[in-house]
Design a protein around this motif. Structure first.
Motif, PDB file in Angstrom:
ATOM      1  N   SER A 165      13.897  -5.484 -14.381  1.00 25.54           N
ATOM      2  CA  SER A 165      13.308  -6.318 -15.418  1.00 25.54           C
ATOM      3  C   SER A 165      13.860  -5.853 -16.756  1.00 25.54           C
ATOM      4  N   LYS A 166      14.725  -6.664 -17.366  1.00 25.42           N
ATOM      5  CA  LYS A 166      15.372  -6.332 -18.641  1.00 25.42           C
ATOM      6  C   LYS A 166      16.094  -4.994 -18.570  1.00 25.42           C
ATOM      7  N   GLY A 167      16.730  -4.710 -17.451  1.00 26.17           N
ATOM      8  CA  GLY A 167      17.499  -3.487 -17.280  1.00 26.17           C
ATOM      9  C   GLY A 167      16.698  -2.295 -16.797  1.00 26.17           C
ATOM     10  N   PHE A 168      15.384  -2.426 -16.713  1.00 27.97           N
ATOM     11  CA  PHE A 168      14.532  -1.331 -16.256  1.00 27.97           C
ATOM     12  C   PHE A 168      14.136  -1.554 -14.800  1.00 27.97           C
ATOM     13  N   VAL A 169      14.013  -0.461 -14.055  1.00 27.90           N
ATOM     14  CA  VAL A 169      13.571  -0.534 -12.662  1.00 27.90           C
ATOM     15  C   VAL A 169      12.049  -0.588 -12.655  1.00 27.90           C
ATOM     16  N   LYS A 170      11.501  -1.623 -12.039  1.00 29.73           N
ATOM     17  CA  LYS A 170      10.052  -1.810 -11.973  1.00 29.73           C
ATOM     18  C   LYS A 170       9.647  -1.960 -10.509  1.00 29.73           C
ATOM     19  N   VAL A 171       8.361  -1.706 -10.252  1.00 28.15           N
ATOM     20  CA  VAL A 171       7.823  -1.912  -8.908  1.00 28.15           C
ATOM     21  C   VAL A 171       6.584  -2.797  -9.040  1.00 28.15           C
ATOM     22  N   ASP A 172       6.509  -3.819  -8.208  1.00 22.50           N
ATOM     23  CA  ASP A 172       5.314  -4.655  -8.141  1.00 22.50           C
ATOM     24  C   ASP A 172       4.361  -4.009  -7.157  1.00 22.50           C
ATOM     25  N   ILE A 173       3.130  -3.761  -7.608  1.00 20.51           N
ATOM     26  CA  ILE A 173       2.117  -3.194  -6.732  1.00 20.51           C
ATOM     27  C   ILE A 173       0.953  -4.170  -6.678  1.00 20.51           C
ATOM     28  N   ALA A 174       0.156  -4.062  -5.626  1.00 23.67           N
ATOM     29  CA  ALA A 174      -0.952  -4.992  -5.454  1.00 23.67           C
ATOM     30  C   ALA A 174      -2.161  -4.281  -4.877  1.00 23.67           C
ATOM     31  N   VAL A 175      -3.328  -4.739  -5.312  1.00 21.54           N
ATOM     32  CA  VAL A 175      -4.572  -4.324  -4.679  1.00 21.54           C
ATOM     33  C   VAL A 175      -4.723  -5.249  -3.477  1.00 21.54           C
ATOM     34  N   ALA A 176      -4.888  -4.662  -2.306  1.00 15.77           N
ATOM     35  CA  ALA A 176      -4.898  -5.460  -1.079  1.00 15.77           C
ATOM     36  C   ALA A 176      -6.025  -5.014  -0.163  1.00 15.77           C
ATOM     37  N   ARG A 177      -6.440  -5.944   0.683  1.00 13.43           N
ATOM     38  CA  ARG A 177      -7.477  -5.683   1.683  1.00 13.43           C
ATOM     39  C   ARG A 177      -6.823  -5.811   3.045  1.00 13.43           C
ATOM     40  N   GLY A 178      -7.059  -4.855   3.919  1.00 15.21           N
ATOM     41  CA  GLY A 178      -6.419  -4.828   5.230  1.00 15.21           C
ATOM     42  C   GLY A 178      -6.833  -5.985   6.116  1.00 15.21           C
ATOM     43  N   LYS A 179      -5.885  -6.486   6.881  1.00 16.79           N
ATOM     44  CA  LYS A 179      -6.158  -7.564   7.834  1.00 16.79           C
ATOM     45  C   LYS A 179      -6.577  -6.979   9.169  1.00 16.79           C
ATOM     46  N   LYS A 180      -7.413  -7.690   9.857  1.00 18.94           N
ATOM     47  CA  LYS A 180      -7.777  -7.349  11.231  1.00 18.94           C
ATOM     48  C   LYS A 180      -6.732  -7.974  12.160  1.00 18.94           C
ATOM     49  N   ASN A 181      -6.765  -7.593  13.438  1.00 13.31           N
ATOM     50  CA  ASN A 181      -5.776  -8.120  14.383  1.00 13.31           C
ATOM     51  C   ASN A 181      -5.850  -9.636  14.518  1.00 13.31           C
ATOM     52  N   TYR A 182      -7.060 -10.200  14.497  1.00 16.20           N
ATOM     53  CA  TYR A 182      -7.171 -11.646  14.648  1.00 16.20           C
ATOM     54  C   TYR A 182      -6.634 -12.373  13.419  1.00 16.20           C
ATOM     55  N   ASP A 183      -6.713 -11.746  12.237  1.00 20.68           N
ATOM     56  CA  ASP A 183      -6.120 -12.331  11.038  1.00 20.68           C
ATOM     57  C   ASP A 183      -4.599 -12.353  11.153  1.00 20.68           C
ATOM     58  N   LYS A 184      -4.032 -11.281  11.718  1.00 22.25           N
ATOM     59  CA  LYS A 184      -2.582 -11.217  11.881  1.00 22.25           C
ATOM     60  C   LYS A 184      -2.103 -12.281  12.860  1.00 22.25           C
ATOM     61  N   ARG A 185      -2.863 -12.460  13.960  1.00 24.49           N
ATOM     62  CA  ARG A 185      -2.494 -13.502  14.926  1.00 24.49           C
ATOM     63  C   ARG A 185      -2.577 -14.880  14.280  1.00 24.49           C
ATOM     64  N   ASP A 186      -3.577 -15.073  13.437  1.00 28.74           N
ATOM     65  CA  ASP A 186      -3.741 -16.347  12.758  1.00 28.74           C
ATOM     66  C   ASP A 186      -2.569 -16.625  11.827  1.00 28.74           C
ATOM     67  N   SER A 187      -2.129 -15.599  11.056  1.00 29.50           N
ATOM     68  CA  SER A 187      -0.992 -15.821  10.167  1.00 29.50           C
ATOM     69  C   SER A 187       0.291 -16.057  10.945  1.00 29.50           C
ATOM     70  N   LEU A 188       0.451 -15.394  12.097  1.00 30.64           N
ATOM     71  CA  LEU A 188       1.625 -15.665  12.932  1.00 30.64           C
ATOM     72  C   LEU A 188       1.600 -17.098  13.455  1.00 30.64           C
ATOM     73  N   ALA A 189       0.435 -17.564  13.857  1.00 29.21           N
ATOM     74  CA  ALA A 189       0.309 -18.933  14.364  1.00 29.21           C
ATOM     75  C   ALA A 189       0.619 -19.944  13.261  1.00 29.21           C
ATOM     76  N   LYS A 190       0.136 -19.709  12.056  1.00 30.99           N
ATOM     77  CA  LYS A 190       0.419 -20.619  10.942  1.00 30.99           C
ATOM     78  C   LYS A 190       1.909 -20.645  10.619  1.00 30.99           C
ATOM     79  N   LYS A 191       2.530 -19.467  10.620  1.00 33.52           N
ATOM     80  CA  LYS A 191       3.963 -19.388  10.333  1.00 33.52           C
ATOM     81  C   LYS A 191       4.767 -20.120  11.407  1.00 33.52           C
ATOM     82  N   ASP A 192       4.372 -19.943  12.672  1.00 34.04           N
ATOM     83  CA  ASP A 192       5.047 -20.625  13.771  1.00 34.04           C
ATOM     84  C   ASP A 192       4.874 -22.135  13.672  1.00 34.04           C
TER      85      ASP A 192
END
Length: 147
Positions: free
Chosen positions: A107-134
């Motif tokens: 960013s304007k010649g400087f090295v930056k890192v994007d960080i995020a506050v996140a909440r962990g997904k459960k296994n069924y959430d991961k399966r749901d996102s895979l199904a949506k992507k498919d």
């Protein structure tokens, strides 16, 4: 320009708040990162004594550097202002929240890192996102075949 990406973060977490932070780098690390020799796949972020650190970020030593190249996986300090650190700390103290790195970019010649506050997904959430992507992929394929 994105130099390193953490695709797994979007699969494993629900991303909520995003922040852009600078990274405290030493020596030839900047040249190595600009050359694309960095990885944040195993990286994680900790808040220690009111300071934010990224741990597990890999920066391969620059080939043309001196013999005093820093360690590849050393702990690096992230540069945020106090209000952002306070907001991060408040979120992380809640159950189920963590801070994850999303990408490393210029960013304007400087090295930056994007960080995020996140909440962990459960296994069924991961399966749901895979199904949506498919489902999205098959829909795009069908549209492509129809035209």
């Amino acid at each position: 320009m994105i130099l390193a990406n953490n695709k797994k973060a979007f699969f494993d977490y629900f991303v909520e708040d995003r922040f852009e932070a600078g990274i405290e780098l030493v020596g030839s690390e900047v040249k190595s990162i600009k050359a694309g020799k960095t990885s944040i796949k195993e990286a994680f972020i900790r808040i220690i004594n009111g300071e934010v650190f990224i741990m597990g970020m890999s920066v391969v030593p620059w080939a043309f550097g001196s013999t005093y190249n820093p360690d590849e996986r050393r702990v690096r300090k992230l540069l945020l202002n106090k209000a952002e650190i306070k907001k991060l700390h408040e979120k992380v103290t809640q159950k189920g929240y963590t801070v994850v790195p999303l990408n490393v970019h210029l960013s304007k010649g400087f090295v930056k890192v994007d960080i995020a506050v996140a909440r962990g997904k459960k296994n069924y959430d991961k399966r749901d996102s895979l199904a949506k992507k498919d489902q999205q992929r098959t829909m795009e394929r069908d549209l492509k075949d129809n035209y």
